[in-house]
Design a protein around this motif. Structure first.
Motif, short mmCIF file in Angstrom:
data_model
loop_
_atom_site.label_atom_id
_atom_site.label_comp_id
_atom_site.label_asym_id
_atom_site.label_seq_id
_atom_site.Cartn_x
_atom_site.Cartn_y
_atom_site.Cartn_z
N ARG A 151 19.22 4.76 90.08
CA ARG A 151 19.41 3.31 90.14
C ARG A 151 18.36 2.67 91.04
O ARG A 151 18.03 3.20 92.09
CB ARG A 151 20.80 2.97 90.65
CG ARG A 151 21.85 3.00 89.57
CD ARG A 151 23.12 2.33 90.03
NE ARG A 151 23.77 3.14 91.03
CZ ARG A 151 24.96 3.69 90.89
NH1 ARG A 151 25.66 3.47 89.80
NH2 ARG A 151 25.47 4.42 91.85
N VAL A 200 16.79 -1.52 92.14
CA VAL A 200 17.14 -2.93 92.18
C VAL A 200 15.90 -3.75 91.83
O VAL A 200 14.84 -3.56 92.42
CB VAL A 200 17.67 -3.34 93.58
CG1 VAL A 200 17.88 -4.84 93.66
CG2 VAL A 200 18.96 -2.59 93.90
N ARG A 234 20.67 -4.51 89.89
CA ARG A 234 20.70 -3.05 89.74
C ARG A 234 20.54 -2.65 88.27
O ARG A 234 21.16 -3.23 87.39
CB ARG A 234 21.99 -2.47 90.29
CG ARG A 234 22.08 -2.52 91.80
CD ARG A 234 23.36 -1.86 92.27
NE ARG A 234 24.51 -2.55 91.72
CZ ARG A 234 25.42 -3.20 92.43
NH1 ARG A 234 25.33 -3.25 93.73
NH2 ARG A 234 26.42 -3.80 91.84
#
Length: 163
Positions: A19, A21, A101
């Motif tokens: 993940r 951002v 995200r």
């Protein structure tokens, strides 16, 4: 409101489970360009980085394909429209949440040589996403981006130590 393009710089450390951002500056521009929360990512055709943009660029890519074909015909050069279309339209559409995200697919992490964080550099119609170490290896014409990246990485590291 017309889409004004991508500008500026930002850094985003890697999160868990692939993940990342999308920084606020770029998140806002991608939302404007996509009419929602869809980030398009692909490997840059010449550099060891990724390229990002919103869905509105699809139409522009078709126009680019036409221009490249016309130029090749004018210069009597070979042009494989199908291959070039595959290159231009080979991007991945990734949803992102309100906080920016998104999960980066493994193949893009490999192609972009992504490791511990992402440096975002605005480039008008698109933006580039770099592994800071890859950007540092580019030539002197990249000096401004390299300095901005080094500064943003150092800021993130000092904030990380404060936790």
């Amino acid at each position: 409101m017309n889409f004004a393009g991508y500008s500026g710089q930002a850094y985003s450390p890697a999160g868990d489970k692939n993940r990342f951002v999308l920084p606020p500056l770029f998140r806002k521009a991608v939302k404007e360009s996509s009419g929602g929360r869809i980030l398009c990512l692909a490997k840059h055709e010449r550099w060891n980085c990724l390229v990002g943009f919103g869905l509105s660029r699809k139409e522009e890519l078709e126009d680019q394909l036409d221009r490249e074909e016309e130029r090749a015909l004018r210069l009597a050069r070979d042009f494989d429209r199908d291959l070039r279309a595959m290159q231009l339209f080979g991007f991945v559409e990734l949803p992102f949440d309100d906080s920016g995200r998104f999960v980066m697919p493994d193949h893009l992490r490999t192609l972009g040589r992504v490791e511990s964080g992402l440096y975002f550099q605005g480039a008008g119609r698109f933006f580039t996403i770099w592994n800071p170490e890859e950007l540092a290896q580019m030539g002197s014409e990249w000096e401004s981006a390299q300095a901005a990246c080094a500064n943003l990485v150092a800021d993130a590291a000092s904030k990380g130590k404060g936790k």
